[in-house]
Write a protein that holds these residues in place. Structure first.
Motif, PDB file in Angstrom:
ATOM      1  N   ARG A   1      59.634  43.037  35.923  1.00 56.93           N
ATOM      2  CA  ARG A   1      60.381  43.314  34.693  1.00 56.93           C
ATOM      3  C   ARG A   1      60.653  44.807  34.635  1.00 56.93           C
ATOM      4  NH1 ARG A   1      63.226  40.221  31.647  1.00 56.93           N
ATOM      5  NH2 ARG A   1      62.586  41.324  29.772  1.00 56.93           N
ATOM      6  N   TYR A   2      61.940  45.149  34.599  1.00 59.11           N
ATOM      7  CA  TYR A   2      62.308  46.558  34.630  1.00 59.11           C
ATOM      8  C   TYR A   2      63.438  46.802  33.632  1.00 59.11           C
ATOM      9  CZ  TYR A   2      64.076  51.038  36.395  1.00 59.11           C
ATOM     10  OH  TYR A   2      64.494  52.352  36.496  1.00 59.11           O
ATOM     11  N   LYS A   3      63.158  47.612  32.612  1.00 58.78           N
ATOM     12  CA  LYS A   3      64.143  47.950  31.581  1.00 58.78           C
ATOM     13  C   LYS A   3      64.782  46.696  30.970  1.00 58.78           C
ATOM     14  CE  LYS A   3      65.360  52.619  33.119  1.00 58.78           C
ATOM     15  NZ  LYS A   3      66.454  53.551  33.493  1.00 58.78           N
ATOM     16  N   GLY A   4      63.924  45.712  30.669  1.00 57.17           N
ATOM     17  CA  GLY A   4      64.397  44.514  29.994  1.00 57.17           C
ATOM     18  C   GLY A   4      65.036  43.477  30.884  1.00 57.17           C
TER      19      GLY A   4
ATOM     20  N   PHE B   1      54.821  49.006  39.663  1.00 55.13           N
ATOM     21  CA  PHE B   1      55.440  48.656  38.379  1.00 55.13           C
ATOM     22  C   PHE B   1      54.397  48.085  37.413  1.00 55.13           C
ATOM     23  CE2 PHE B   1      58.750  48.283  41.627  1.00 55.13           C
ATOM     24  CZ  PHE B   1      59.733  49.095  41.090  1.00 55.13           C
ATOM     25  N   GLU B   2      54.631  48.308  36.135  1.00 55.33           N
ATOM     26  CA  GLU B   2      53.680  47.874  35.114  1.00 55.33           C
ATOM     27  C   GLU B   2      53.741  46.371  34.872  1.00 55.33           C
ATOM     28  OE1 GLU B   2      54.110  49.988  31.502  1.00 55.33           O
ATOM     29  OE2 GLU B   2      53.677  51.964  32.362  1.00 55.33           O
ATOM     30  N   LYS B   3      54.959  45.825  34.800  1.00 54.77           N
ATOM     31  CA  LYS B   3      55.117  44.411  34.466  1.00 54.77           C
ATOM     32  C   LYS B   3      55.539  43.641  35.713  1.00 54.77           C
ATOM     33  CE  LYS B   3      56.378  45.314  29.646  1.00 54.77           C
ATOM     34  NZ  LYS B   3      57.406  45.101  28.592  1.00 54.77           N
ATOM     35  N   VAL B   4      54.573  42.977  36.325  1.00 50.84           N
ATOM     36  CA  VAL B   4      54.826  42.196  37.536  1.00 50.84           C
ATOM     37  C   VAL B   4      54.207  40.810  37.348  1.00 50.84           C
ATOM     38  CG1 VAL B   4      54.508  42.028  40.026  1.00 50.84           C
ATOM     39  CG2 VAL B   4      54.797  44.277  38.959  1.00 50.84           C
ATOM     40  N   ILE B   5      55.019  39.782  37.522  1.00 49.16           N
ATOM     41  CA  ILE B   5      54.562  38.406  37.354  1.00 49.16           C
ATOM     42  C   ILE B   5      54.470  37.765  38.735  1.00 49.16           C
ATOM     43  CG2 ILE B   5      55.029  36.190  36.222  1.00 49.16           C
ATOM     44  CD1 ILE B   5      56.917  37.807  34.327  1.00 49.16           C
ATOM     45  N   PRO B   6      53.303  37.247  39.115  1.00 46.64           N
ATOM     46  CA  PRO B   6      53.121  36.685  40.465  1.00 46.64           C
ATOM     47  C   PRO B   6      53.665  35.261  40.579  1.00 46.64           C
ATOM     48  CG  PRO B   6      51.064  36.556  39.254  1.00 46.64           C
ATOM     49  CD  PRO B   6      52.033  37.277  38.349  1.00 46.64           C
TER      50      PRO B   6
ATOM     51  N   PRO C   1      53.275  42.232  47.948  1.00 46.36           N
ATOM     52  CA  PRO C   1      53.163  41.959  46.507  1.00 46.36           C
ATOM     53  C   PRO C   1      52.124  42.856  45.834  1.00 46.36           C
ATOM     54  CG  PRO C   1      53.346  39.914  47.698  1.00 46.36           C
ATOM     55  CD  PRO C   1      53.219  40.981  48.733  1.00 46.36           C
ATOM     56  N   TYR C   2      51.000  43.104  46.503  1.00 46.76           N
ATOM     57  CA  TYR C   2      49.967  43.953  45.918  1.00 46.76           C
ATOM     58  C   TYR C   2      50.508  45.360  45.705  1.00 46.76           C
ATOM     59  CZ  TYR C   2      45.885  46.970  45.550  1.00 46.76           C
ATOM     60  OH  TYR C   2      44.988  47.929  45.127  1.00 46.76           O
ATOM     61  N   GLN C   3      51.238  45.867  46.686  1.00 45.42           N
ATOM     62  CA  GLN C   3      51.794  47.221  46.566  1.00 45.42           C
ATOM     63  C   GLN C   3      52.837  47.299  45.457  1.00 45.42           C
ATOM     64  OE1 GLN C   3      52.896  47.369  50.699  1.00 45.42           O
ATOM     65  NE2 GLN C   3      51.135  48.642  51.273  1.00 45.42           N
ATOM     66  N   ILE C   4      53.621  46.249  45.310  1.00 43.72           N
ATOM     67  CA  ILE C   4      54.604  46.214  44.210  1.00 43.72           C
ATOM     68  C   ILE C   4      53.887  46.238  42.864  1.00 43.72           C
ATOM     69  CG2 ILE C   4      56.341  44.786  43.054  1.00 43.72           C
ATOM     70  CD1 ILE C   4      57.412  46.210  45.497  1.00 43.72           C
ATOM     71  N   GLN C   5      52.743  45.561  42.785  1.00 46.42           N
ATOM     72  CA  GLN C   5      51.980  45.527  41.539  1.00 46.42           C
ATOM     73  C   GLN C   5      51.424  46.894  41.174  1.00 46.42           C
ATOM     74  OE1 GLN C   5      49.386  42.246  42.747  1.00 46.42           O
ATOM     75  NE2 GLN C   5      50.182  40.995  41.070  1.00 46.42           N
TER      76      GLN C   5
END
Length: 401
Positions: free
Chosen positions: A73-76, A57-62, A50-54
């Motif tokens: 969140r990617y391209k809406g 990408f800019e918009k990451v909700i844990p 999860p840390y690496q994914i954060q």
């Protein structure tokens, strides 16, 4: 929209791969892709934490970071991204007590419920299928991954999911899996009612609901569910269902209308933790079904029937009385109504107060307005202030009030 969603998922996977990690589309999205069904949520499994994914990408909700899950969140669009993991210990019969991140997609797939949900797919559509889920899809079979006893003991909700998939897909349940369900069916009592409600809703809404219900009756599912276990006659009534109900509350309305032994709609909804809005819709449908039994498909009924409940009402009438109501006829009647709400009436309570100066204000005002409303709707009086005044004074002479 579906193709675009799938395309964005593959783009997201390629971004993760470009950072040196593995990533795959997994679960129901892979199953539905091969079945040609509409894709809704697309889940992604990855070797990245999860840390690496954060950091990627800019918009990451844990949303479930403790168990390795974040929402990207990617391209809406939203995509649930979960780190490959192994699980052990299910003391609450739902969540694993211990989660370990791993670097193998095969290990990650080994923890899933059924083979048809234990497939992974690359962005180039290469299939990872260690448990022969594609074969079971082709054979229309629901089979537990590994030991069925272990799968269902870990989380008894998987028992309901098996029955629900039978209802949705018309798939048979593998013999060993079915035997385990019969042995462990009483474990559904350990489930929270909220989780049961979600699965029951999907079961009753399945295109092959009669098939799913047959399995449910054979394993005595309802003998272990609230209210049903206290009212076995309700289970017999369910055996007449052969078409889907889109909402669980509609099943409760059906039972309430065909059996005097049925609990009230309020009791059903409270027990299964349905919302107040759902409860109100259930009460309204109960009233409308009763009204239909009294006066048929009248203008007054159509007027009181919200458009968003039309199809559900028609389905209920068919299930309860075997009578068919034509949707086109309902819509034509609605268009011909002289008013669409009480606001369209050309008088108000203030007018009634003027016409009955000797009467004190009270419930009679709303009672008269309701009488006028129905009279206008049924063309007993023209919706004009002078016509309404003459009609209401004739029906309720001031000297008698």
């Amino acid at each position: 929209m579906q193709v675009d969603h799938f395309k964005k998922a593959k783009e997201l996977i390629n971004i993760i791969i470009g950072k040196g990690y593995q990533a795959y589309i997994v679960g129901g999205a892979v199953r539905d892709h091969f079945l040609g069904h509409q894709l809704n949520d697309i889940d992604i499994a990855t070797s990245a934490t999860p840390y690496q994914i954060q950091t990627i990408f800019e918009k990451v909700i844990p949303v479930g970071i403790k168990h390795g899950t974040v929402m990207v969140r990617y391209k809406g669009e939203s995509f649930e991204v979960t780190t490959f993991r192994s699980e052990s210990g299910y003391s609450d019969y739902r969540r694993p007590d211990h989660v370990s991140f791993v670097d193998s997609i095969d290990i990650d797939l080994s923890r899933r419920d059924f083979t048809i949900n234990a497939m992974a797919m690359t962005s180039t559509h290469h299939l990872i299928d260690p448990y022969k889920g594609k074969h079971d899809l082709d054979q229309q079979t629901i089979r537990a991954v590994g030991s069925p006893i272990r799968r269902f003991t870990e989380d008894p909700l998987r028992i309901l999911r098996a029955l629900r998939f039978a209802s949705q897909l018309n798939f048979r349940i593998d013999e060993d899996t079915y035997t385990a369900i019969k042995c462990l069916i009483d474990m559904v009592r350990k489930l929270s009612i909220e989780r049961v409600t979600v699965e029951l809703t999907k079961l009753f809404n399945g295109d092959f609901v009669d098939y799913g219900l047959k399995y449910s009756f054979d394993v005595h599912l309802f003998s272990h569910l609230p209210l049903f276990q206290d009212h076995p006659c309700m289970v017999d009534q369910l055996k007449t269902i052969n078409k889907p109900f889109s909402k669980l509350v509609d099943v409760f309305v059906f039972l309430n209308r065909i059996s005097v032994e049925s609990p009230s709609i309020t009791t059903w909804c409270k027990t299964y933790r349905l919302s107040n809005r759902t409860l109100n819709n259930g009460k309204r449908l109960c009233y409308l079904v009763n009204l239909y039994e009294e006066e048929g498909c009248s203008a007054w009924l159509i007027y009181l029937l919200p458009e968003n409940l039309e199809q559900r009402f028609i389905r209920l009438i068919e299930a309860i009385s075997s009578e068919r109501i034509d949707m086109h006829h309902v819509q034509m009647m609605r268009r011909s109504l002289p008013i669409s709400s009480q606001k369209d009436i050309k008088i108000s309570g203030n007018d009634l107060i003027k016409w009955y100066p000797q009467r004190e204000k009270g419930p009679w005002i709303q009672d008269y307005l309701k009488e006028i409303e129905r009279a206008v709707l049924e063309a007993k009086v023209i919706n004009h202030i002078s016509e309404i005044k003459e009609w209401v004074l004739r029906c309720h002479p001031p000297e008698n009030n």
